[in-house]
Scaffold this motif. Structure first.
Motif, PDB file in Angstrom:
ATOM      1  N   LEU A 151      12.565  10.349 -22.411  1.00  0.00           N
ATOM      2  CA  LEU A 151      11.476   9.379 -22.459  1.00  0.00           C
ATOM      3  C   LEU A 151      11.986   8.054 -23.021  1.00  0.00           C
ATOM      4  O   LEU A 151      12.824   8.035 -23.934  1.00  0.00           O
ATOM      5  N   ARG A 152      11.487   6.960 -22.442  1.00  0.00           N
ATOM      6  CA  ARG A 152      11.814   5.627 -22.936  1.00  0.00           C
ATOM      7  C   ARG A 152      10.531   4.826 -23.110  1.00  0.00           C
ATOM      8  O   ARG A 152       9.680   4.808 -22.218  1.00  0.00           O
ATOM      9  N   GLN A 153      10.420   4.151 -24.278  1.00  0.00           N
ATOM     10  CA  GLN A 153       9.303   3.253 -24.551  1.00  0.00           C
ATOM     11  C   GLN A 153       9.792   1.807 -24.484  1.00  0.00           C
ATOM     12  O   GLN A 153      10.886   1.500 -24.952  1.00  0.00           O
ATOM     13  N   ARG A 154       8.937   0.949 -23.908  1.00  0.00           N
ATOM     14  CA  ARG A 154       9.283  -0.474 -23.852  1.00  0.00           C
ATOM     15  C   ARG A 154       8.018  -1.311 -23.991  1.00  0.00           C
ATOM     16  O   ARG A 154       6.886  -0.783 -23.963  1.00  0.00           O
ATOM     17  N   ASN A 155       8.223  -2.623 -24.099  1.00  0.00           N
ATOM     18  CA  ASN A 155       7.116  -3.559 -24.237  1.00  0.00           C
ATOM     19  C   ASN A 155       7.321  -4.699 -23.264  1.00  0.00           C
ATOM     20  O   ASN A 155       8.408  -5.288 -23.193  1.00  0.00           O
ATOM     21  N   LEU A 156       6.280  -4.992 -22.480  1.00  0.00           N
ATOM     22  CA  LEU A 156       6.308  -6.132 -21.572  1.00  0.00           C
ATOM     23  C   LEU A 156       5.470  -7.243 -22.192  1.00  0.00           C
ATOM     24  O   LEU A 156       4.275  -7.060 -22.452  1.00  0.00           O
ATOM     25  N   LYS A 157       6.090  -8.389 -22.384  1.00  0.00           N
ATOM     26  CA  LYS A 157       5.458  -9.478 -23.125  1.00  0.00           C
ATOM     27  C   LYS A 157       5.192 -10.675 -22.211  1.00  0.00           C
ATOM     28  O   LYS A 157       5.984 -10.977 -21.314  1.00  0.00           O
ATOM     29  N   ALA A 158       4.071 -11.356 -22.444  1.00  0.00           N
ATOM     30  CA  ALA A 158       3.769 -12.582 -21.716  1.00  0.00           C
ATOM     31  C   ALA A 158       4.770 -13.665 -22.088  1.00  0.00           C
ATOM     32  O   ALA A 158       5.223 -13.760 -23.236  1.00  0.00           O
ATOM     33  N   ILE A 159       5.125 -14.488 -21.097  1.00  0.00           N
ATOM     34  CA  ILE A 159       6.109 -15.546 -21.308  1.00  0.00           C
ATOM     35  C   ILE A 159       5.530 -16.876 -20.820  1.00  0.00           C
ATOM     36  O   ILE A 159       4.330 -16.983 -20.581  1.00  0.00           O
ATOM     37  N   THR A 166       5.868 -18.290 -18.052  1.00  0.00           N
ATOM     38  CA  THR A 166       5.484 -18.282 -16.637  1.00  0.00           C
ATOM     39  C   THR A 166       4.574 -17.094 -16.373  1.00  0.00           C
ATOM     40  O   THR A 166       4.589 -16.094 -17.103  1.00  0.00           O
ATOM     41  N   SER A 167       3.766 -17.203 -15.350  1.00  0.00           N
ATOM     42  CA  SER A 167       2.775 -16.164 -15.056  1.00  0.00           C
ATOM     43  C   SER A 167       3.407 -14.937 -14.399  1.00  0.00           C
ATOM     44  O   SER A 167       4.484 -15.000 -13.805  1.00  0.00           O
ATOM     45  N   TYR A 168       2.731 -13.806 -14.526  1.00  0.00           N
ATOM     46  CA  TYR A 168       3.069 -12.545 -13.852  1.00  0.00           C
ATOM     47  C   TYR A 168       4.510 -12.101 -14.134  1.00  0.00           C
ATOM     48  O   TYR A 168       5.318 -11.927 -13.221  1.00  0.00           O
ATOM     49  N   PRO A 169       4.847 -11.903 -15.409  1.00  0.00           N
ATOM     50  CA  PRO A 169       6.216 -11.483 -15.749  1.00  0.00           C
ATOM     51  C   PRO A 169       6.479 -10.045 -15.301  1.00  0.00           C
ATOM     52  O   PRO A 169       5.555  -9.237 -15.138  1.00  0.00           O
ATOM     53  N   PHE A 170       7.733  -9.710 -15.114  1.00  0.00           N
ATOM     54  CA  PHE A 170       8.123  -8.344 -14.750  1.00  0.00           C
ATOM     55  C   PHE A 170       9.493  -8.067 -15.337  1.00  0.00           C
ATOM     56  O   PHE A 170      10.244  -8.988 -15.695  1.00  0.00           O
ATOM     57  N   LEU A 171       9.826  -6.802 -15.426  1.00  0.00           N
ATOM     58  CA  LEU A 171      11.136  -6.390 -15.924  1.00  0.00           C
ATOM     59  C   LEU A 171      11.605  -5.163 -15.164  1.00  0.00           C
ATOM     60  O   LEU A 171      10.801  -4.429 -14.582  1.00  0.00           O
ATOM     61  N   THR A 172      12.916  -4.948 -15.173  1.00  0.00           N
ATOM     62  CA  THR A 172      13.506  -3.751 -14.573  1.00  0.00           C
ATOM     63  C   THR A 172      13.663  -2.688 -15.637  1.00  0.00           C
ATOM     64  O   THR A 172      14.231  -2.940 -16.705  1.00  0.00           O
ATOM     65  N   HIS A 173      13.150  -1.526 -15.341  1.00  0.00           N
ATOM     66  CA  HIS A 173      13.190  -0.401 -16.285  1.00  0.00           C
ATOM     67  C   HIS A 173      14.159   0.651 -15.746  1.00  0.00           C
ATOM     68  O   HIS A 173      14.006   1.122 -14.624  1.00  0.00           O
ATOM     69  N   THR A 174      15.146   1.047 -16.564  1.00  0.00           N
ATOM     70  CA  THR A 174      16.132   2.059 -16.167  1.00  0.00           C
ATOM     71  C   THR A 174      16.282   3.069 -17.294  1.00  0.00           C
ATOM     72  O   THR A 174      16.362   2.690 -18.469  1.00  0.00           O
ATOM     73  N   GLN A 175      16.335   4.348 -16.941  1.00  0.00           N
ATOM     74  CA  GLN A 175      16.603   5.370 -17.943  1.00  0.00           C
ATOM     75  C   GLN A 175      17.352   6.530 -17.311  1.00  0.00           C
ATOM     76  O   GLN A 175      17.235   6.781 -16.110  1.00  0.00           O
ATOM     77  N   ILE A 176      18.124   7.214 -18.146  1.00  0.00           N
ATOM     78  CA  ILE A 176      18.949   8.337 -17.699  1.00  0.00           C
ATOM     79  C   ILE A 176      18.647   9.542 -18.579  1.00  0.00           C
ATOM     80  O   ILE A 176      18.632   9.442 -19.809  1.00  0.00           O
ATOM     81  N   GLY A 177      18.397  10.672 -17.949  1.00  0.00           N
ATOM     82  CA  GLY A 177      18.168  11.920 -18.672  1.00  0.00           C
ATOM     83  C   GLY A 177      19.215  12.954 -18.300  1.00  0.00           C
ATOM     84  O   GLY A 177      19.711  12.977 -17.174  1.00  0.00           O
ATOM     85  N   ILE A 178      19.558  13.807 -19.263  1.00  0.00           N
ATOM     86  CA  ILE A 178      20.578  14.844 -19.061  1.00  0.00           C
ATOM     87  C   ILE A 178      20.027  16.177 -19.554  1.00  0.00           C
ATOM     88  O   ILE A 178      19.451  16.253 -20.644  1.00  0.00           O
ATOM     89  N   VAL A 179      20.207  17.216 -18.745  1.00  0.00           N
ATOM     90  CA  VAL A 179      19.773  18.562 -19.131  1.00  0.00           C
ATOM     91  C   VAL A 179      20.934  19.520 -18.916  1.00  0.00           C
ATOM     92  O   VAL A 179      21.538  19.542 -17.838  1.00  0.00           O
TER      93      VAL A 179
END
Length: 274
Positions: A189-197, A199-212
């Motif tokens: 599990l990964r937690q993140r925060n998307l914040k207003a900047i 410019t309008s309609y901000p976005f970010l790339t979310h990447t995570q890796i899990g191992i079992v």
């Protein structure tokens, strides 16, 4: 009598060299056309015109056609040779989803900020986590064949909010989390925060890796699910994961992907046959 026999043999050889011969057929469609069962005893040989030899092949080889006009060739049945106690990539696949999911303020998690660490623990059942939404196109079944394995999951997506442009002093943001689940249990599990900047309609790339490690042999379900954890000055805003909320990006850019690699120590060993 000997002359007659010799003449007959020479005549038959000439027919074989210049005409099609049919056995149990009056209309042969090849130089030798056999209409019926064939029983070969001992071995089959392939003529090599380069050195005028006949090669009968080795044990467990297959006779493979090379197409019209070319003689067949003996081929070895090659089976991967595994070394004991080493991991090999046995399963590899990737999946994508362009539908994604979206969250309004009413979807905010009921888990308090101070309780997140105690709630989101390894092995937590997805069914017990409120307000998590699956990314349906990434729900798949994988197979494991060895009791010794390492499964790697790489999840990537784009997260966007319909924030307007704000000054640097404003605190408008949304907390979210995404989890990878195997057989309905949380493995990463990964937690993140998307914040207003500015410019309008901000976005970010979310990447995570899990191992079992060491999944049991057999089939296993894999899911990716996300949740909106909390809002800060963004009660009326929408959060999207794996899809776009505004046209500054599109569905192609915001789509989600999941890559799965399973490495195993094979438990059945087969040697290469030459």
């Amino acid at each position: 009598m000997m002359k007659k026999l010799l003449s007959t043999l020479l005549f038959t050889s000439g027919l074989l060299a210049t005409a099609q011969v049919g056995i149990k057929t009056d209309a042969p469609k090849a130089k030798l056309d056999v209409n019926g069962d064939i029983n070969f005893r001992n071995k089959i040989g392939v003529y090599n015109s380069a050195d005028n030899t006949i090669f009968q092949g080795n044990n467990d080889q297959l006779l493979v056609s090379r197409g019209e006009g070319f003689p067949p060739i003996w081929k070895s049945l090659r089976i991967p040779e595994y070394e004991p106690n080493k991991f090999y990539l046995i399963y590899n696949n990737s999946f994508s989803d362009k539908v994604g999911t979206s969250f309004t303020a009413s979807d905010d998690s009921t888990v308090a900020f101070s309780s997140r660490g105690a709630t989101f623990t390894k092995g937590k059942e997805l069914s017990t986590l409120s307000n998590f939404k699956k990314i349906d196109g990434l729900s798949k079944t994988i197979s494991v064949f060895s009791s010794q394995s390492k499964a790697y999951f790489q999840f990537e997506t784009v997260v966007q909010a319909d924030f307007g442009a704000v000054g640097t002093a404003a605190d408008t943001s949304i907390d979210y989390a995404c989890g990878i689940f195997v057989d309905g249990k949380l493995v990463n599990l990964r937690q993140r925060n998307l914040k207003a900047i500015t410019t309008s309609y901000p976005f970010l790339t979310h990447t995570q890796i899990g191992i079992v490690d060491n999944l049991g042999t057999g089939n296993h379900s894999v899911d990716v699910a996300c949740t909106r954890l909390g809002s800060y000055g963004a009660a009326g805003n929408t959060l999207t994961i794996g899809t776009n909320v505004y046209t500054n990006i599109n569905g192609f850019i915001s789509q989600s992907s999941l890559k799965v690699d399973v490495y195993e120590v094979p438990q059945v060993f087969n040697n290469i046959i030459n």
